[in-house]
Motif scaffolding. Structure first.
Motif, PDB file in Angstrom:
ATOM      1  N   MET A 123      23.686  25.131  79.426  1.00 12.98           N
ATOM      2  CA  MET A 123      23.992  23.727  79.697  1.00 12.98           C
ATOM      3  C   MET A 123      22.875  22.819  79.192  1.00 12.98           C
ATOM      4  SD  MET A 123      25.801  24.266  83.394  1.00 12.98           S
ATOM      5  CE  MET A 123      26.548  22.659  83.586  1.00 12.98           C
ATOM      6  N   LEU A 124      21.618  23.221  79.405  1.00 14.81           N
ATOM      7  CA  LEU A 124      20.500  22.424  78.909  1.00 14.81           C
ATOM      8  C   LEU A 124      20.479  22.413  77.382  1.00 14.81           C
ATOM      9  CD1 LEU A 124      17.736  23.487  81.434  1.00 14.81           C
ATOM     10  CD2 LEU A 124      19.009  21.333  81.383  1.00 14.81           C
ATOM     11  N   GLU A 125      20.775  23.548  76.772  1.00 14.43           N
ATOM     12  CA  GLU A 125      20.845  23.618  75.312  1.00 14.43           C
ATOM     13  C   GLU A 125      21.972  22.736  74.787  1.00 14.43           C
ATOM     14  OE1 GLU A 125      19.665  24.504  71.518  1.00 14.43           O
ATOM     15  OE2 GLU A 125      18.592  24.957  73.378  1.00 14.43           O
ATOM     16  N   ASN A 126      23.097  22.690  75.488  1.00 12.20           N
ATOM     17  CA  ASN A 126      24.207  21.818  75.101  1.00 12.20           C
ATOM     18  C   ASN A 126      23.787  20.352  75.120  1.00 12.20           C
ATOM     19  OD1 ASN A 126      26.500  20.028  76.611  1.00 12.20           O
ATOM     20  ND2 ASN A 126      27.367  21.211  74.922  1.00 12.20           N
ATOM     21  N   ILE A 127      23.041  19.945  76.132  1.00 13.18           N
ATOM     22  CA  ILE A 127      22.574  18.558  76.204  1.00 13.18           C
ATOM     23  C   ILE A 127      21.644  18.259  75.026  1.00 13.18           C
ATOM     24  CG2 ILE A 127      21.142  16.936  77.531  1.00 13.18           C
ATOM     25  CD1 ILE A 127      22.382  18.212  80.098  1.00 13.18           C
ATOM     26  N   ALA A 128      20.708  19.158  74.751  1.00 20.98           N
ATOM     27  CA  ALA A 128      19.771  18.951  73.643  1.00 20.98           C
ATOM     28  C   ALA A 128      20.507  18.903  72.296  1.00 20.98           C
ATOM     29  CB  ALA A 128      18.717  20.054  73.641  1.00 20.98           C
ATOM     30  N   GLN A 129      21.443  19.821  72.088  1.00 25.63           N
ATOM     31  CA  GLN A 129      22.187  19.837  70.828  1.00 25.63           C
ATOM     32  C   GLN A 129      23.116  18.631  70.704  1.00 25.63           C
ATOM     33  OE1 GLN A 129      23.993  23.559  69.653  1.00 25.63           O
ATOM     34  NE2 GLN A 129      22.209  24.741  70.326  1.00 25.63           N
ATOM     35  N   SER A 130      23.606  18.123  71.808  1.00 27.28           N
ATOM     36  CA  SER A 130      24.430  16.910  71.758  1.00 27.28           C
ATOM     37  C   SER A 130      23.604  15.734  71.254  1.00 27.28           C
ATOM     38  CB  SER A 130      25.014  16.601  73.141  1.00 27.28           C
ATOM     39  OG  SER A 130      25.937  17.607  73.518  1.00 27.28           O
ATOM     40  N   ALA A 131      22.377  15.605  71.757  1.00 32.15           N
ATOM     41  CA  ALA A 131      21.481  14.552  71.271  1.00 32.15           C
ATOM     42  C   ALA A 131      21.214  14.739  69.777  1.00 32.15           C
ATOM     43  CB  ALA A 131      20.177  14.562  72.069  1.00 32.15           C
ATOM     44  N   ALA A 132      20.992  15.967  69.360  1.00 29.49           N
ATOM     45  CA  ALA A 132      20.719  16.261  67.953  1.00 29.49           C
ATOM     46  C   ALA A 132      21.920  15.949  67.066  1.00 29.49           C
ATOM     47  CB  ALA A 132      20.305  17.725  67.797  1.00 29.49           C
ATOM     48  N   ALA A 133      23.120  16.202  67.554  1.00 34.49           N
ATOM     49  CA  ALA A 133      24.325  15.949  66.755  1.00 34.49           C
ATOM     50  C   ALA A 133      24.479  14.465  66.438  1.00 34.49           C
ATOM     51  CB  ALA A 133      25.565  16.463  67.487  1.00 34.49           C
ATOM     52  N   GLY A 134      24.229  13.605  67.416  1.00 24.00           N
ATOM     53  CA  GLY A 134      24.312  12.163  67.177  1.00 24.00           C
ATOM     54  C   GLY A 134      23.253  11.703  66.192  1.00 24.00           C
ATOM     55  N   THR A 135      22.035  12.185  66.362  1.00 29.19           N
ATOM     56  CA  THR A 135      20.954  11.851  65.425  1.00 29.19           C
ATOM     57  C   THR A 135      21.291  12.349  64.029  1.00 29.19           C
ATOM     58  OG1 THR A 135      19.323  11.930  67.203  1.00 29.19           O
ATOM     59  CG2 THR A 135      18.491  12.159  64.946  1.00 29.19           C
ATOM     60  N   GLY A 136      21.775  13.578  63.942  1.00 26.10           N
ATOM     61  CA  GLY A 136      22.154  14.152  62.653  1.00 26.10           C
ATOM     62  C   GLY A 136      23.229  13.331  61.963  1.00 26.10           C
ATOM     63  N   TYR A 137      24.186  12.846  62.739  1.00 23.15           N
ATOM     64  CA  TYR A 137      25.257  12.028  62.160  1.00 23.15           C
ATOM     65  C   TYR A 137      24.696  10.757  61.531  1.00 23.15           C
ATOM     66  CZ  TYR A 137      29.175   8.969  61.522  1.00 23.15           C
ATOM     67  OH  TYR A 137      30.072   8.102  60.963  1.00 23.15           O
ATOM     68  N   PHE A 138      23.886  10.022  62.298  1.00 25.16           N
ATOM     69  CA  PHE A 138      23.365   8.760  61.782  1.00 25.16           C
ATOM     70  C   PHE A 138      22.477   8.972  60.561  1.00 25.16           C
ATOM     71  CE2 PHE A 138      24.650   7.116  65.943  1.00 25.16           C
ATOM     72  CZ  PHE A 138      25.408   6.048  65.504  1.00 25.16           C
ATOM     73  N   LEU A 139      21.655  10.005  60.565  1.00 24.90           N
ATOM     74  CA  LEU A 139      20.802  10.267  59.410  1.00 24.90           C
ATOM     75  C   LEU A 139      21.627  10.704  58.201  1.00 24.90           C
ATOM     76  CD1 LEU A 139      17.745  11.936  61.147  1.00 24.90           C
ATOM     77  CD2 LEU A 139      17.899   9.629  60.172  1.00 24.90           C
ATOM     78  N   SER A 140      22.675  11.486  58.434  1.00 28.74           N
ATOM     79  CA  SER A 140      23.520  11.911  57.310  1.00 28.74           C
ATOM     80  C   SER A 140      24.245  10.715  56.690  1.00 28.74           C
ATOM     81  CB  SER A 140      24.519  12.983  57.745  1.00 28.74           C
ATOM     82  OG  SER A 140      25.516  12.443  58.589  1.00 28.74           O
ATOM     83  N   GLN A 141      24.600   9.722  57.498  1.00 27.75           N
ATOM     84  CA  GLN A 141      25.241   8.518  56.972  1.00 27.75           C
ATOM     85  C   GLN A 141      24.280   7.699  56.111  1.00 27.75           C
ATOM     86  OE1 GLN A 141      28.695   7.822  57.421  1.00 27.75           O
ATOM     87  NE2 GLN A 141      28.346   9.964  57.917  1.00 27.75           N
ATOM     88  N   GLN A 142      22.986   7.859  56.375  1.00 25.29           N
ATOM     89  CA  GLN A 142      21.962   7.155  55.588  1.00 25.29           C
ATOM     90  C   GLN A 142      21.445   8.028  54.441  1.00 25.29           C
ATOM     91  OE1 GLN A 142      18.904   5.981  58.389  1.00 25.29           O
ATOM     92  NE2 GLN A 142      20.419   5.194  59.816  1.00 25.29           N
ATOM     93  N   LYS A 143      22.098   9.168  54.228  1.00 23.24           N
ATOM     94  CA  LYS A 143      21.719  10.110  53.158  1.00 23.24           C
ATOM     95  C   LYS A 143      20.301  10.640  53.337  1.00 23.24           C
ATOM     96  CE  LYS A 143      25.590   9.261  50.885  1.00 23.24           C
ATOM     97  NZ  LYS A 143      26.719   9.552  51.701  1.00 23.24           N
ATOM     98  N   LYS A 144      19.900  10.826  54.595  1.00 22.96           N
ATOM     99  CA  LYS A 144      18.579  11.370  54.907  1.00 22.96           C
ATOM    100  C   LYS A 144      18.723  12.793  55.401  1.00 22.96           C
ATOM    101  CE  LYS A 144      16.366   6.991  56.038  1.00 22.96           C
ATOM    102  NZ  LYS A 144      15.590   6.258  57.035  1.00 22.96           N
ATOM    103  N   ASP A 145      17.658  13.556  55.264  1.00 22.36           N
ATOM    104  CA  ASP A 145      17.647  14.926  55.770  1.00 22.36           C
ATOM    105  C   ASP A 145      17.732  14.921  57.290  1.00 22.36           C
ATOM    106  OD1 ASP A 145      17.380  15.999  53.222  1.00 22.36           O
ATOM    107  OD2 ASP A 145      15.187  16.060  53.341  1.00 22.36           O
ATOM    108  N   ILE A 146      18.377  15.930  57.825  1.00 27.18           N
ATOM    109  CA  ILE A 146      18.494  16.072  59.279  1.00 27.18           C
ATOM    110  C   ILE A 146      17.266  16.832  59.762  1.00 27.18           C
ATOM    111  CG2 ILE A 146      19.848  17.040  61.165  1.00 27.18           C
ATOM    112  CD1 ILE A 146      22.326  16.644  59.320  1.00 27.18           C
ATOM    113  N   PRO A 147      16.449  16.216  60.626  1.00 32.76           N
ATOM    114  CA  PRO A 147      15.210  16.863  61.061  1.00 32.76           C
ATOM    115  C   PRO A 147      15.454  17.890  62.166  1.00 32.76           C
ATOM    116  CG  PRO A 147      15.445  14.764  62.160  1.00 32.76           C
ATOM    117  CD  PRO A 147      16.619  14.899  61.209  1.00 32.76           C
ATOM    118  N   VAL A 148      14.431  18.681  62.399  1.00 31.93           N
ATOM    119  CA  VAL A 148      14.436  19.619  63.513  1.00 31.93           C
ATOM    120  C   VAL A 148      13.799  18.910  64.697  1.00 31.93           C
ATOM    121  CG1 VAL A 148      13.525  21.817  64.356  1.00 31.93           C
ATOM    122  CG2 VAL A 148      14.300  21.604  61.985  1.00 31.93           C
TER     123      VAL A 148
END
Length: 160
Positions: free
Chosen positions: A72-97
């Motif tokens: 459940m904690l990993e799901n919360i962390a990955q959910s935050a990462a998915a939103g960040t990844g989306y916005f960065l991908s829309q700006q043609k930027k690399d998705i960070p770790v």
């Protein structure tokens, strides 16, 4: 009336994503099968994210047909990462770790079962440099079954 105005502004904001067809997060997360704990990005704006995740029998973070607290904690962390990844991908930027720096105020009232689908809501509370403080809540149907606050540090890439 104010609620109608807020909904209108939300629907027509440039920084808003509402998916009629949710986005598969596979390309938005560094985590891959079998450790991917989010299926779809349902909604995202600058400060809020919603994801969904179906808990399958082969999930590595299920025990005795229940999704674990760690899952459940990993799901919360990955959910935050998915939103960040989306916005960065829309700006043609690399998705960070990203790395979890702190976990606070963990409350888990129920473990979801295998074959349940959970919905996770993330609200960004604060951003300071490469750190974000987010509040995550997991819902099973209409019941909030888990919540916590995470401090997440993002590894800086040269392209960011």
């Amino acid at each position: 009336m104010l609620a109608i105005v807020n909904i209108f502004l939300l629907l027509y904001s440039e920084n808003f994503l509402f998916m009629k067809n949710p986005i598969d997060v596979s390309d938005l997360l560094p985590q891959k099968y079998p450790f991917k704990m989010v299926d779809f990005l349902q909604f995202a704006d600058e400060n809020n994210i919603e994801t969904s995740f179906a808990i399958l029998p082969e999930n590595v973070l299920q025990t005795d047909s229940f999704f674990t607290e760690g899952g459940m904690l990993e799901n919360i962390a990955q959910s935050a990462a998915a939103g960040t990844g989306y916005f960065l991908s829309q700006q043609k930027k690399d998705i960070p770790v990203g790395y979890i720096g702190a976990i606070k105020h963990v409350k888990i009232s129920q473990l979801p079962k295998v074959n349940d689908t959970i919905h996770t809501f993330i609200e960004t509370k604060n951003k300071i440099g490469n750190a974000s403080i987010v509040e995550g809540k997991i819902f099973l149907q209409k019941n909030c079954i888990a919540s916590c606050e995470l401090t997440i540090f993002v590894q800086q890439n040269e392209s960011l």
